[in-house]
Write an enzyme that holds these catalytic residues in place. Structure first.
Site, PDB file in Angstrom:
ATOM      1  N   GLU A  86      -7.812  -1.675  15.129  1.00  0.00           N
ATOM      2  CA  GLU A  86      -9.053  -1.235  14.634  1.00  0.00           C
ATOM      3  C   GLU A  86      -9.690  -2.739  14.285  1.00  0.00           C
ATOM      4  OE1 GLU A  86      -9.527   0.511  10.350  1.00  0.00           O
ATOM      5  OE2 GLU A  86      -7.243   0.072  10.192  1.00  0.00           O
ATOM      6  N   GLY A 143      -1.907   1.796  -0.169  1.00  0.00           N
ATOM      7  CA  GLY A 143      -1.873   3.039   0.717  1.00  0.00           C
ATOM      8  C   GLY A 143      -0.722   3.735   0.818  1.00  0.00           C
ATOM      9  N   ALA A 146      16.006   6.499  -3.738  1.00  0.00           N
ATOM     10  CA  ALA A 146      17.160   5.346  -3.841  1.00  0.00           C
ATOM     11  C   ALA A 146      16.888   4.735  -4.981  1.00  0.00           C
ATOM     12  CB  ALA A 146      16.959   4.505  -2.586  1.00  0.00           C
ATOM     13  N   GLY A 188      -1.239  -6.830  -0.714  1.00  0.00           N
ATOM     14  CA  GLY A 188      -2.040  -6.716  -1.722  1.00  0.00           C
ATOM     15  C   GLY A 188      -1.653  -6.384  -3.111  1.00  0.00           C
ATOM     16  N   SER A 189      -0.753  -5.456  -3.059  1.00  0.00           N
ATOM     17  CA  SER A 189      -0.174  -4.974  -4.055  1.00  0.00           C
ATOM     18  C   SER A 189       0.880  -5.729  -4.662  1.00  0.00           C
ATOM     19  CB  SER A 189       0.413  -3.489  -3.972  1.00  0.00           C
ATOM     20  OG  SER A 189      -0.705  -2.378  -3.351  1.00  0.00           O
ATOM     21  N   SER A 198      -6.109  -0.458  -6.896  1.00  0.00           N
ATOM     22  CA  SER A 198      -6.746  -0.769  -8.177  1.00  0.00           C
ATOM     23  C   SER A 198      -7.525  -2.023  -8.159  1.00  0.00           C
ATOM     24  CB  SER A 198      -5.789  -0.614  -9.358  1.00  0.00           C
ATOM     25  OG  SER A 198      -6.294  -0.989 -10.632  1.00  0.00           O
ATOM     26  N   ILE A 253       2.149   0.405   6.903  1.00  0.00           N
ATOM     27  CA  ILE A 253       2.404   0.927   8.367  1.00  0.00           C
ATOM     28  C   ILE A 253       1.850  -0.469   9.215  1.00  0.00           C
ATOM     29  CG2 ILE A 253       2.074   3.107   7.767  1.00  0.00           C
ATOM     30  CD1 ILE A 253      -0.945   2.774   9.303  1.00  0.00           C
ATOM     31  N   ASP A 254       0.990  -1.353   8.532  1.00  0.00           N
ATOM     32  CA  ASP A 254       0.726  -2.595   9.390  1.00  0.00           C
ATOM     33  C   ASP A 254       1.740  -3.718   9.622  1.00  0.00           C
ATOM     34  OD1 ASP A 254      -1.748  -1.410   9.048  1.00  0.00           O
ATOM     35  OD2 ASP A 254      -2.473  -2.764   7.695  1.00  0.00           O
TER      36      ASP A 254
HETATM   37  O1  F6P Z   1      -2.844  -1.218   4.974  1.00  0.00           O
HETATM   38  C1  F6P Z   1      -2.950  -0.080   5.348  1.00  0.00           C
HETATM   39  C2  F6P Z   1      -3.746   0.589   6.273  1.00  0.00           C
HETATM   40  O2  F6P Z   1      -3.556   1.754   6.615  1.00  0.00           O
HETATM   41  C3  F6P Z   1      -4.734  -0.185   7.170  1.00  0.00           C
HETATM   42  O3  F6P Z   1      -4.227  -0.178   8.409  1.00  0.00           O
HETATM   43  C4  F6P Z   1      -6.034   0.442   7.122  1.00  0.00           C
HETATM   44  O4  F6P Z   1      -7.037  -0.564   7.560  1.00  0.00           O
HETATM   45  C5  F6P Z   1      -6.417   0.862   5.761  1.00  0.00           C
HETATM   46  O5  F6P Z   1      -5.066   0.913   5.045  1.00  0.00           O
HETATM   47  C6  F6P Z   1      -6.861   2.082   5.715  1.00  0.00           C
HETATM   48  O6  F6P Z   1      -7.045   2.139   4.057  1.00  0.00           O
HETATM   49  P1  F6P Z   1      -7.827   3.505   3.313  1.00  0.00           P
HETATM   50  O7  F6P Z   1      -6.803   4.569   3.373  1.00  0.00           O
HETATM   51  O8  F6P Z   1      -8.030   3.153   1.911  1.00  0.00           O
HETATM   52  O9  F6P Z   1      -8.821   4.058   4.051  1.00  0.00           O
END
Ligand code: F6P
Length: 322
Positions: A223, A11, A22, A104-105, A73, A127-128
């Site tokens: 969420e 994301g 940079a 994940g990446s 991916s 952002i998490d």
């Molecule tokens: O991992 C970052 C994140 O923004 C999570 O907080 C969120 O649940 C997810 O990506 C949403 O992903 P996408 O934009 O693929 O729906």
């Protein structure tokens, strides 16, 4: 080492462009050539590779998103995907690869590092804020500021109409963003994936607030709370609270916009440190910031270590929202 590559994966988030700037400028200053790879691992498998120079990264420090584009991916982690990626690295003579990614990446980056001769360096962005090996991931600070700005506005309506607002932040598995947002916005409660949510206790807390003169309340919901997102929680609260309840889901606003000064500086430090680490011969590392210092950790730390919420922040939020 003569040539490195750089890509963004997963994301998007604010601060990626500042980091790419940079990486590119540090590399050029050290006499390295730099190749950009579009669309993350997808572009690495298909050869979306192009040269970057000083001006390729001009005027982007203040822009959200990623000028290299990004992707999640599925194919990359297959055997064929890995082979294709290794072949592209060899074909373009990429000796070092900087990957800006979430956990994940960076898990994908670690797998790639087992199969290629190229040196792989990871930079945490999310952002998490759930990437291991760093106190702060690129994008987190801006996302918190965005969410707080939204809640400050929502509070005007909550107060004027004597309402309870449930505001949902992102964070499927972790509540770093929700907790920081709740603290900074002065929310009456925060519901997190890491802590048990008791609806009856929440109702009692909100009622107690009303008995003590509160006319409105804000509850921040990550969420991924185990009781459900803000919509679900609202349904459950309606059964036990007299409040006029509204729900606001902030959504992808949290992923966009100009990066904060904090994120721009962090992104610049991590991008610079990643290239310097490559020049020193380092490989399979994640570059992070811990207690204000730049730190290199084994790449697997990024996705294997579980980052707990700060218990002192949890306690503070509990005390201040009583
Ligand atoms: O991992 C970052 C994140 O923004 C999570 O907080 C969120 O649940 C997810 O990506 C949403 O992903 P996408 O934009 O693929 O729906």
């Amino acid at each position: 080492m003569k040539q490195i590559g750089v890509l963004t994966s997963g994301g998007d988030c604010p601060g990626l462009n500042a980091c790419l700037r940079a990486v590119v400028r540090t590399a050029l200053a050290s006499g390295l050539k730099v190749l950009g790879i579009r669309h993350g691992y997808e572009g690495l498998m298909t050869g979306e590779v192009f040269p970057l120079d000083h001006s390729s990264v001009s005027g982007i420090i203040n822009r959200g998103g990623t000028f290299l584009h990004t992707a999640r991916s599925e194919n990359f982690t297959t055997r064929k995907g890995m082979e294709q990626a290794c072949a592209v690295l060899a074909e373009y003579k990429i000796e070092g690869l900087v990957i800006l990614g979430g956990n994940g990446s960076l898990s994908g980056a670690w797998e790639l590092a087992q199969k290629t001769r190229a040196r792989i360096l990871g930079i945490p962005k999310s952002i998490d804020n759930d990437v291991g090996g760093t106190d702060f991931s690129i994008g987190f600070d801006t996302a918190v500021n965005t969410a707080v700005e939204v809640i400050d506005k929502i509070r005007d309506t909550a107060t004027s109409h004597d309402r309870l607002f449930l505001v949902e932040t992102m964070g499927r598995k972790h509540g770093f963003l929700a907790l920081a947002t709740a603290l900074a916005a002065g929310a009456e409660a925060v519901l997190l994936p890491e802590t048990a949510t008791e609806i009856a206790a929440l109702c009692e807390k909100l009622d107690r607030g009303r008995r003590h003169g509160k006319v409105s309340s804000i509850v921040v919901v990550a969420e991924g709370d185990e009781q459900g997102g803000a919509m679900e929680i609202a349904k459950k609260l309606k059964r036990c609270s007299d409040y006029d309840i509204r729900v606001s889901i902030i959504g992808h606003q949290q992923r966009g916009g100009a990066p904060s000064a904090f994120d721009r500086i962090l992104a610049s430090q991590l991008g610079n440190a990643a290239v310097e680490a490559l020049l020193q011969g380092k490989r399979s590392k994640v570059v992070g910031i811990q207690r204000g210092k730049i730190v290199l950790s084994p790449l697997a730390t990024a996705f294997r270590s579980k980052r707990p919420l700060d218990p002192s922040l949890l306690r503070l939020s509990e005390i201040l929202s009583r």
